[in-house]
Design an enzyme around this catalytic site. Sequence first.
Site, PDB file in Angstrom:
ATOM      1  N   LYS A 152       0.809  -1.224   0.000  1.00  0.00           N
ATOM      2  CA  LYS A 152       0.000   0.000   0.000  1.00  0.00           C
ATOM      3  C   LYS A 152       0.843   1.276   0.000  1.00  0.00           C
ATOM      4  O   LYS A 152       0.462   2.283  -0.585  1.00  0.00           O
ATOM      5  CB  LYS A 152      -0.930   0.010   1.209  1.00  0.00           C
ATOM      6  CG  LYS A 152      -1.935  -1.139   1.229  1.00  0.00           C
ATOM      7  CD  LYS A 152      -3.099  -0.877   0.328  1.00  0.00           C
ATOM      8  CE  LYS A 152      -4.065  -2.065   0.290  1.00  0.00           C
ATOM      9  NZ  LYS A 152      -5.099  -1.911  -0.722  1.00  0.00           N
ATOM     10  N   GLU A 171      -9.771   6.002   2.618  1.00  0.00           N
ATOM     11  CA  GLU A 171     -10.707   4.974   3.086  1.00  0.00           C
ATOM     12  C   GLU A 171      -9.868   3.748   3.377  1.00  0.00           C
ATOM     13  O   GLU A 171      -8.789   3.583   2.817  1.00  0.00           O
ATOM     14  CB  GLU A 171     -11.758   4.685   2.009  1.00  0.00           C
ATOM     15  CG  GLU A 171     -11.350   3.651   0.954  1.00  0.00           C
ATOM     16  CD  GLU A 171     -10.212   4.112   0.044  1.00  0.00           C
ATOM     17  OE1 GLU A 171     -10.011   5.336  -0.077  1.00  0.00           O
ATOM     18  OE2 GLU A 171      -9.506   3.250  -0.523  1.00  0.00           O
ATOM     19  N   SER A 180       1.766  -9.556  -0.961  1.00  0.00           N
ATOM     20  CA  SER A 180       1.385  -8.143  -0.811  1.00  0.00           C
ATOM     21  C   SER A 180       1.541  -7.579   0.588  1.00  0.00           C
ATOM     22  O   SER A 180       1.760  -6.390   0.754  1.00  0.00           O
ATOM     23  CB  SER A 180      -0.045  -7.947  -1.309  1.00  0.00           C
ATOM     24  OG  SER A 180      -0.944  -8.729  -0.558  1.00  0.00           O
TER      25      SER A 180
END
Lengths: 410, 273
Positions: free
Chosen positions: A103, A125, A392
């Site tokens: 991220k 969000e 990830s």
Amino acid sequence: MSINSTEKTTADFNVDLPDASGHFGIFGGRFVSETLTAALDELQSTYEKLRNDPDFQAEFDKELAHYVGRPSPLYFAERLTEVCGGAKIFLKREDLNHTGAHKVNNTIGQALLAKYMGKKKVIAETGAGQHGVASATVAARFGLECKVFMGATDVERQKLNVYRMKLLGAEVESVTCGTKTLKDAMNEAMRHWVTNVEDTFYIIGTAAGPHPYPMLVRDFQSIIGRETQRQCDAQIGRQPDAVVACVGGGSNAIGMFHPYIKYPEVQMYGVEAGGLGLHGDDHAAPLSKGKPGVLHGNRTYLMEDENGQIMGTHSVSAGLDYPGVGPEHSWLKDVGRAQYVAATDDEAIDAFHKLTRLEGIMPALETSHAVAYAMKLAATMDKDQVIVVNLSGRGDKDIHTIAELDGVTA
Amino acid sequence: MNRISKTFDALATQGKKALIPYVTAGDPNKEATVPMMHALVEAGADVIELGVPFSDPMADGPTIQLACERSLAHGTSLRDVLGMVTEFRQTNTTTPIVLMGYLNPVEAMGYPTFVELASKAGVDGVLVVDMPPEEACDVDAMFEQAGLDFIYLLAPTSTEERIKTIGEVGRGYVYYVSLRGVTGSAAIDVEDVERNLDRIRQHVKAPLCVGFGIQNAEAAARVSDVCDGVIVGSALVSRIAEQADNPQQAMKDVSELAHSMRVAMDAHEALEA
Ligand SMILES: Cc1ncc(COP(=O)(O)O)c(C=O)c1O
């Protein structure tokens, strides 16, 4: 095949998408209320300038190197490979990034955009809380005020990340409307943005939303696939036969896939959340089971009922619990360039334990879906073939979920 | 000429401004909506904006979000809403009906089916919040052929260029969103609206109606001064919310508020004349 040495590409997939108005074929676009149009225009024109600006790119690269800790390693999971008994499994270690997931590649990029646009406040969000944490982190890094919208259900199941965001100085707003998960957090962030467009930058956490978000998030995340290409060349002298990534909104997957789109000999597998199984409604697999529609500013595959109402989703992992998906994945599905499959909650949990025990790497539950499918896939392939799994994120945030499932009070 | 232009032409001759109430169809239940529409006409409504409930009303504040939730709890579908319009038209053939909502229920039904059913039901205009003109251009002609006006929004943030575009493609009326925010957020700033409408009027020939933030009769009267019509949503919907268990009372309260707006607007216009 070696990407650095061959120019072989197929015309079909060599198109530069999205087009000027943000479309990937029939998908994408900008379906927003008039109130947001000016803000998106401003973002688009800023990004178009900076996208090819060497100074901006140099600054981004520097942050990725010294703050995020890139390049992330490409690791050969030897014991996992042995157990699966097929293709060699490599892990692209995005879990080793600062904040523990892919991220941050995106939040660093968007925070830099905010800085160039002179916006002092950012909003985000979040589902699992990983994007919220990554946003709160870069907000601290760049001295920006940060507010994170999070569904009340997710606030409950991701307490540790809520506290992390608060420690980083962000305000966490619990969203109680609708299904109280990621989609509602996104609705609320949009509403806040409409009201505060003047001084606020909206850091969207996945490769979805209105144009230009799917494009810019993809561009920032594409570092994953580009590094993988270089590392494959250097470490194994060839490119993989397949790349595998989990798909929530699709940012880590598109980051891995995008640089490979024009090399059709590399198979691409996106793994959606199969939840309790694709036969019922308790999953979050719009590409596998949904149909095209419009939500959150773009046309894409959605989970909706026969009246076009968006359905609640289910996944053991909050970060995949989203009824839509980035529009580029919808396009890749329809043109047949990528395949989308699903792993159930149970398969993901099993993969979590396997990777933890076999490699000493504890993946996030989102990531565990990709691992689960890769294990199955590897078993069907030859020993001299190669799979790269985009790892990830790391699983620390999910330990209490696993503990609860195991009946342990951690 | 369709009902919307007829209505605005008639109002112009009478020196009056349009009162356009919004209610969400199916709120608080499906049976309540058609009587509510007739009551609104009785109270002085010139056009009715009928909300099609959506699970993810991104541009709406809590009041209309909850109205959507109340309506969807009974499973109100786009087909149901079209059925309500058909029923309304059995006794009212003059008051224009504009469907207001989000794109996905229309996409799910399919454009050709929607256009056919809507025009058969007696719908006059369609306002799709998340369908800007750039995305609508493929289907715009289909709506026009069926006699459905595509109504667009303009906002304080709209650039000159966009105002021009919407001036060209917008039909029926143009809905000016009076503030930066979602429905039901703040009270309206009439001076600011007036400045913006002056800017818009240079490029937009269709009637200009103003909505968002009109909470009472006095505000409706003041806003009506600077535009062609006043759109009232959250203020009415919150009356329904207060009496959600008593649709009869809700209808009475909504009519009363709408009527007070009608009276205040007409008195104001008479004073100006
Ligand atoms: C570790 C991890 N992987 C994957 C995802 C899913 O998001 P995306 O599909 O955008 O990569 C999340 C979302 O929170 C995440 O935290």
